[in-house]
Design a protein around this motif. Structure first.
Motif, PDB file in Angstrom:
ATOM      1  N   VAL A 173       0.855  -1.185   0.000  1.00 27.26           N
ATOM      2  CA  VAL A 173       0.000   0.000   0.000  1.00 27.26           C
ATOM      3  C   VAL A 173       0.893   1.238   0.000  1.00 27.26           C
ATOM      4  O   VAL A 173       1.694   1.429   0.918  1.00 27.26           O
ATOM      5  CB  VAL A 173      -0.929   0.030   1.225  1.00 27.26           C
ATOM      6  N   LEU A 174       0.759   2.060  -1.027  1.00 24.24           N
ATOM      7  CA  LEU A 174       1.590   3.261  -1.160  1.00 24.24           C
ATOM      8  C   LEU A 174       0.864   4.466  -0.556  1.00 24.24           C
ATOM      9  O   LEU A 174      -0.328   4.663  -0.810  1.00 24.24           O
ATOM     10  CB  LEU A 174       1.885   3.532  -2.638  1.00 24.24           C
ATOM     11  N   PRO A 175       1.543   5.290   0.233  1.00 24.52           N
ATOM     12  CA  PRO A 175       0.889   6.433   0.892  1.00 24.52           C
ATOM     13  C   PRO A 175       0.704   7.615  -0.055  1.00 24.52           C
ATOM     14  O   PRO A 175       1.205   8.718   0.180  1.00 24.52           O
ATOM     15  CB  PRO A 175       1.869   6.764   2.028  1.00 24.52           C
ATOM     16  N   THR A 176      -0.047   7.403  -1.122  1.00 29.67           N
ATOM     17  CA  THR A 176      -0.270   8.445  -2.123  1.00 29.67           C
ATOM     18  C   THR A 176      -1.445   9.362  -1.784  1.00 29.67           C
ATOM     19  O   THR A 176      -1.624  10.391  -2.419  1.00 29.67           O
ATOM     20  CB  THR A 176      -0.505   7.806  -3.499  1.00 29.67           C
ATOM     21  N   GLY A 177      -2.270   8.971  -0.810  1.00 33.32           N
ATOM     22  CA  GLY A 177      -3.385   9.807  -0.403  1.00 33.32           C
ATOM     23  C   GLY A 177      -2.962  10.836   0.631  1.00 33.32           C
ATOM     24  O   GLY A 177      -1.963  10.676   1.330  1.00 33.32           O
ATOM     25  N   ALA A 178      -3.739  11.901   0.749  1.00 36.51           N
ATOM     26  CA  ALA A 178      -3.442  12.961   1.723  1.00 36.51           C
ATOM     27  C   ALA A 178      -3.822  12.502   3.125  1.00 36.51           C
ATOM     28  O   ALA A 178      -4.886  11.921   3.339  1.00 36.51           O
ATOM     29  CB  ALA A 178      -4.215  14.222   1.361  1.00 36.51           C
ATOM     30  N   SER A 179      -2.939  12.753   4.102  1.00 34.04           N
ATOM     31  CA  SER A 179      -3.205  12.356   5.480  1.00 34.04           C
ATOM     32  C   SER A 179      -2.940  13.493   6.461  1.00 34.04           C
ATOM     33  O   SER A 179      -2.934  13.284   7.668  1.00 34.04           O
ATOM     34  CB  SER A 179      -2.351  11.143   5.855  1.00 34.04           C
ATOM     35  N   SER A 180      -2.712  14.687   5.951  1.00 30.90           N
ATOM     36  CA  SER A 180      -2.494  15.850   6.810  1.00 30.90           C
ATOM     37  C   SER A 180      -3.166  17.069   6.181  1.00 30.90           C
ATOM     38  O   SER A 180      -3.594  17.026   5.023  1.00 30.90           O
ATOM     39  CB  SER A 180      -0.994  16.106   6.998  1.00 30.90           C
ATOM     40  N   GLY A 181      -3.254  18.152   6.953  1.00 35.87           N
ATOM     41  CA  GLY A 181      -3.937  19.339   6.455  1.00 35.87           C
ATOM     42  C   GLY A 181      -5.379  19.353   6.916  1.00 35.87           C
ATOM     43  O   GLY A 181      -5.718  18.869   7.998  1.00 35.87           O
ATOM     44  N   ASP A 182      -6.276  19.873   6.083  1.00 36.23           N
ATOM     45  CA  ASP A 182      -7.691  19.919   6.420  1.00 36.23           C
ATOM     46  C   ASP A 182      -8.288  18.519   6.424  1.00 36.23           C
ATOM     47  O   ASP A 182      -8.026  17.713   5.532  1.00 36.23           O
ATOM     48  CB  ASP A 182      -8.453  20.785   5.415  1.00 36.23           C
ATOM     49  N   ALA A 183      -9.127  18.233   7.428  1.00 29.85           N
ATOM     50  CA  ALA A 183      -9.720  16.907   7.557  1.00 29.85           C
ATOM     51  C   ALA A 183     -10.536  16.523   6.330  1.00 29.85           C
ATOM     52  O   ALA A 183     -10.589  15.352   5.942  1.00 29.85           O
ATOM     53  CB  ALA A 183     -10.596  16.845   8.803  1.00 29.85           C
ATOM     54  N   PHE A 186      -8.610  14.513   3.703  1.00 30.81           N
ATOM     55  CA  PHE A 186      -7.963  13.248   4.014  1.00 30.81           C
ATOM     56  C   PHE A 186      -8.431  12.143   3.072  1.00 30.81           C
ATOM     57  O   PHE A 186      -9.626  11.878   2.948  1.00 30.81           O
ATOM     58  CB  PHE A 186      -8.258  12.826   5.452  1.00 30.81           C
ATOM     59  N   THR A 187      -7.495  11.474   2.432  1.00 30.78           N
ATOM     60  CA  THR A 187      -7.820  10.356   1.552  1.00 30.78           C
ATOM     61  C   THR A 187      -6.862   9.184   1.734  1.00 30.78           C
ATOM     62  O   THR A 187      -6.977   8.192   1.017  1.00 30.78           O
ATOM     63  CB  THR A 187      -7.758  10.785   0.072  1.00 30.78           C
TER      64      THR A 187
END
Length: 324
Positions: A173-183, A186-187
């Motif tokens: 699983v590659l961490p290509t989704g957003a996990s910080s910033g505005d809730a 988050f993806t």
């Protein structure tokens, strides 16, 4: 499609093998079981039976997920704040290649669009209300690419007797989704993760049964990954699926999945580091030609089971599959 893209800490996988894809491939990217996309679920790219040697399977999916509430660290369920909504519209493209009758490789590329009104998701499966001294906060919108999954499967035992066929699978699983910033944006889970598992398949006349056991663990974490809304840490999943072939064109299915996960981080309280969830997903599939099919599934969370630090939701998903 993928069985190990499962779990979102906030919505923990609902994972895997939702039965949205046509056999032998199994998809969960649209289950809405975990992350606002598919990056939260553990899933298997292919089942243990492969009659499609030398072919490709292309799957496109759409889903709508509505978060209904969350369980705390004591297993007590609380509904989302009155008047709030946490909605995710998801989509994805899955490509699986069958180079032989024993090997399969696949790629899952999911997307998600979120709308948060009156509340937002947080770490350890929490839902936080949103308002300020001037009144309700306007709805927040966000989205984009979720976590991409690479997977492969090997048929270790192909049986036509009473023994089931068995396959071994692994993924990344590659961490290509957003996990910080505005809730609302988050993806993703924020962590590079590895997957491994075993699945079994057996047919009984008009019925087909599928079982899966899998593990997903972080290989490397991004900045403060353990505090992100959809980080799960180490996760184990068990799943059972049953299909009933009503006719050559129509098939009914039911999937049940349970997951247990743990976060190892001194900054996370012991009571918040354990996560558990169960999801049920009935489905119906219409195969209008031998190469084309559409599957519709509805996922919901029963109140029984090992509920801890996880969101509940209801999700409607549609997957179009084509072999060529």
């Amino acid at each position: 499609m993928a069985i190990l893209t499962l779990f979102s800490r906030a919505g923990l996988i609902a994972l895997a093998l939702c039965g949205l894809a046509a056999n032998p491939a199994l998809a969960c990217s649209t289950c809405g079981c975990g992350l606002p996309g598919s990056a939260s679920e553990i899933s298997s790219v292919v089942g243990p039976v492969n009659p499609y040697n030398g072919q490709f399977l292309i799957q496109t999916s759409l889903s709508l997920r509505d978060v209904t509430g969350s369980f705390n660290d004591r297993g007590t369920w609380n509904p989302k704040p009155t008047g709030s909504s946490l909605l995710t519209a998801g989509g994805g493209l899955g490509i699986t290649y069958f180079p032989s009758d024993t090997w399969n490789v696949g790629l899952q590329v999911p997307f998600a669009a979120n709308r948060l009104a009156g509340a937002q998701w947080a770490a350890q499966g929490a839902i936080n209300p949103l308002d300020d001294e001037n009144g309700p906060v306007p709805p927040q919108y966000g989205g984009g690419l979720s976590d991409i999954t690479l997977q492969g499967s090997y048929v270790a035992l192909q049986s036509e007797e009473w023994w089931p066929s068995v396959s071994l699978w692994a993924g990344l699983v590659l961490p290509t989704g957003a996990s910080s910033g505005d809730a609302a944006g988050f993806t993703g889970g924020g962590s590079l993760s590895g997957q491994i598992g075993v699945s079994a398949f057996r047919s009984f006349g008009a019925f087909e049964a599928f079982g899966n056991l899998g593990y997903q663990g972080p290989l490397a974490n991004g900045t403060s990954a353990t505090q992100t809304a959809f980080y799960v840490g180490q996760a184990f999943i068990g799943q059972a699926q049953v299909y009933w072939n009503l006719t050559p064109e129509w098939k009914l299915g039911l999937s049940a999945m349970t997951v247990r996960a743990w976060i190892s981080d001194p900054s996370v309280a012991a009571t918040a580091s354990s996560l558990g969830k169960i999801k049920l997903s009935p489905s119906v599939e219409w195969r209008f030609t031998p190469e084309h099919s559409i599957r519709v599934a509805y996922g919901a969370d029963p109140t029984i089971g090992p509920w801890l630090n996880s969101m509940t939701d209801q999700t409607l998903s549609v997957v179009y599959s084509r072999y060529f």
